[in-house]
Design an enzyme around this catalytic site. Sequence first.
Site, short mmCIF file in Angstrom:
data_model
loop_
_atom_site.label_atom_id
_atom_site.label_comp_id
_atom_site.label_asym_id
_atom_site.label_seq_id
_atom_site.Cartn_x
_atom_site.Cartn_y
_atom_site.Cartn_z
N TYR A 68 -12.74 23.19 6.39
CA TYR A 68 -11.54 23.90 7.03
C TYR A 68 -10.48 24.30 5.32
CZ TYR A 68 -10.73 25.01 11.59
OH TYR A 68 -10.72 24.86 12.55
N GLU A 70 -7.16 26.16 5.24
CA GLU A 70 -5.98 26.82 5.51
C GLU A 70 -5.08 26.72 4.13
OE1 GLU A 70 -6.97 25.20 8.07
OE2 GLU A 70 -6.43 26.06 10.20
N ASP A 214 -8.88 53.13 2.99
CA ASP A 214 -9.73 51.95 4.06
C ASP A 214 -11.13 52.49 3.21
OD1 ASP A 214 -12.17 50.59 5.35
OD2 ASP A 214 -10.80 51.05 6.83
N THR A 240 -14.40 46.69 4.00
CA THR A 240 -16.06 45.95 5.24
C THR A 240 -16.56 45.18 3.56
OG1 THR A 240 -16.87 47.22 5.42
CG2 THR A 240 -15.52 46.44 7.23
N LYS A 243 -21.49 47.30 4.08
CA LYS A 243 -21.57 48.10 4.25
C LYS A 243 -22.67 49.00 3.01
CE LYS A 243 -18.42 49.73 7.86
NZ LYS A 243 -16.96 49.08 8.26
N ARG A 249 -21.07 40.13 6.15
CA ARG A 249 -20.07 40.76 7.29
C ARG A 249 -18.29 40.65 7.45
NH1 ARG A 249 -20.88 44.08 11.24
NH2 ARG A 249 -23.14 43.92 10.21
N1 DSN Z 1 -18.29 50.22 13.13
C1 DSN Z 1 -17.94 50.87 11.87
C2 DSN Z 1 -19.34 51.74 11.32
O1 DSN Z 1 -19.85 52.08 12.44
O2 DSN Z 1 -18.49 53.15 10.61
C3 DSN Z 1 -16.45 50.89 10.77
O3 DSN Z 1 -16.01 49.90 11.32
#
Ligand code: DSN
Length: 427
Positions: A68, A70, A214, A240, A243, A249
Site C-alpha cells: 500500500y 497512498e 487522449d 493508456t 496499446k 494495462r
Molecule cells: N477499448 C479501447 C479500444 O479498444 O480502443 C478504448 O478504451
Amino acid sequence: MSTIKEQQRAATGHEFLDRSIAEVDPQIAEAIAMEIRRQNDTLELIASENHVSRAVLTAMGSVFTNKYAEGYPGKRYYGGCGPTDIVENIAIERAKELFKAEHANVQPHSGSQANMSVYFTVLKPGDTIMGMDLAHGGHLTHGHPLSYSGRDFKVVAYHVRKDDETIDYDEMDRLAQEHKPRLIICGASAYSRIIDFKRIREICDRAGALMMADIAHIAGLVVTGLHPSPVPYADFVTTTTHKTLRGPRAGLILCKEQFAKDLDRSVFPGVQGGPLVHIIAAKAVSFQEALTPEFKAYQMQIVKNAKTLAQAVADNGFRIVAGGTDNHLFMTDVYSKGITGKDGQQMLESSNITVNKNTIPFDTQKPMVASGLRIGTPAVTTRGLREPEMKTIANLIGRVLDSKGDQAVIQQVKSEVKQLCDRFPIY
Ligand code: DSN
C-alpha cells in the site's frame, strides 16, 4: 503426522505461499494456459491490444502487489515505501523524458480513470465539454451519455466530415464558439488520420477552452515522433500504457506544471486510493523500452504494416474509411460488400483472426451490429510480421469475409493462420 512447522504454516495460511498456481487453482491455471495458446495461435488485429515483454510481465507479477502506498513519493500515508518511491520516481522521470512533458502522474489505474481525474481537476458538474462523437471514432469517456463523462457534464459532440471522413475542424470551431465549452477533448479510438493538435489549440484559445488530448491509441507513435505530439499544445494529455506503447494495462496523465498539484490531488485522493505499485513498476519498464532506438523501429514497422494491410484489404474489394491510414489502424466498411461488422468479426474469429466490429461514420447499423471492422497492427508487428505477411493476412481476411460463412473455407484459413503464427512465436 504433520510436523509442528507444518501445523504452524497451516494455521497462518503460510502454506499457500510456496504452492504453484496449478496446485492451488487448476481451473485458473488452465485458463491461463488456454490464453497463452490462444494468443500464440491467433492473428491479433485488435488495434488496442499488444503483447508485452517478459520484463513487463515480470514487473507486473512482482511483490509490489503486496504494497500500500497512498500518497506520492516522499509523502506517503504508509511506512515501508522506500522501494516504492524508487519505482514511482523512476516511472515519473521516464514518462516526462519520453513525452517531453512538464509533469507526469503515473498512478491512474486505467485510461478511463485518467480522463476522470482530469475532468475532476478542472470541471464542475454541469460544465460544458466537447468531445468527438463515439460513433465517429471518439471514446466513451469523451462524453458518451452512458459514461460518467456524459452524465455529469453537458456534452457537445463534434464529428468527421461526410466527404472524406476526417475530423471536421470547422464544425469544431463553430461549436466551440457557440457553446463556449470549458474543456475540448481530442483523441480517438477509431480514427486513422493525423490529428491536428495545433489547430485544436487555436480553436480552444478562440473559445477560451482548456484542451485535453487522449492519445491512448497513438502514444507509441507520438513518443517516437511518428505522429505529431499534443504535449506542446494541450493542457492535459492522457493515455493508456498498453496499446501502441506496449506496457501494462493502465493509464498515465501528463500536464503543464501549473495544473500539477491540482491534478495529483484529483488522482489521489480524488478518484483513486492506493496505487498499483507493481503496475507502476511495469510502466517504468515499458517506458525504458520505449526510450530505445529499437522501439522507434518497431513503431515505424507498425505504420508500414498498417498502410500495407489497408491497401491489401482494399485490393480485396473492401472500402477503407477515410481512404487509408497514417497510423496503426484503419476501419474497413465491410457492409460495402453486404457483410455486417458483427458477422465479419465472428467469421474471422472462427479462423483465429481477431478484430472488432466497429461503427463507421454515418453508420446505418446499430453499434452491436455495425458496418465496419477496426483492424490494427501493433500486436502482429510485435511478433515480427512485416509487409509480405500483411498481404497474406489481407487475402486470408478477404477469403473468410467472401466465404458467406462456408466452414470449409473458414477451417482452411484457420490452418493457414496456424502455420503463419507458428513461424512467429510470441514468447
Ligand atoms: N477499448 C479501447 C479500444 O479498444 O480502443 C478504448 O478504451
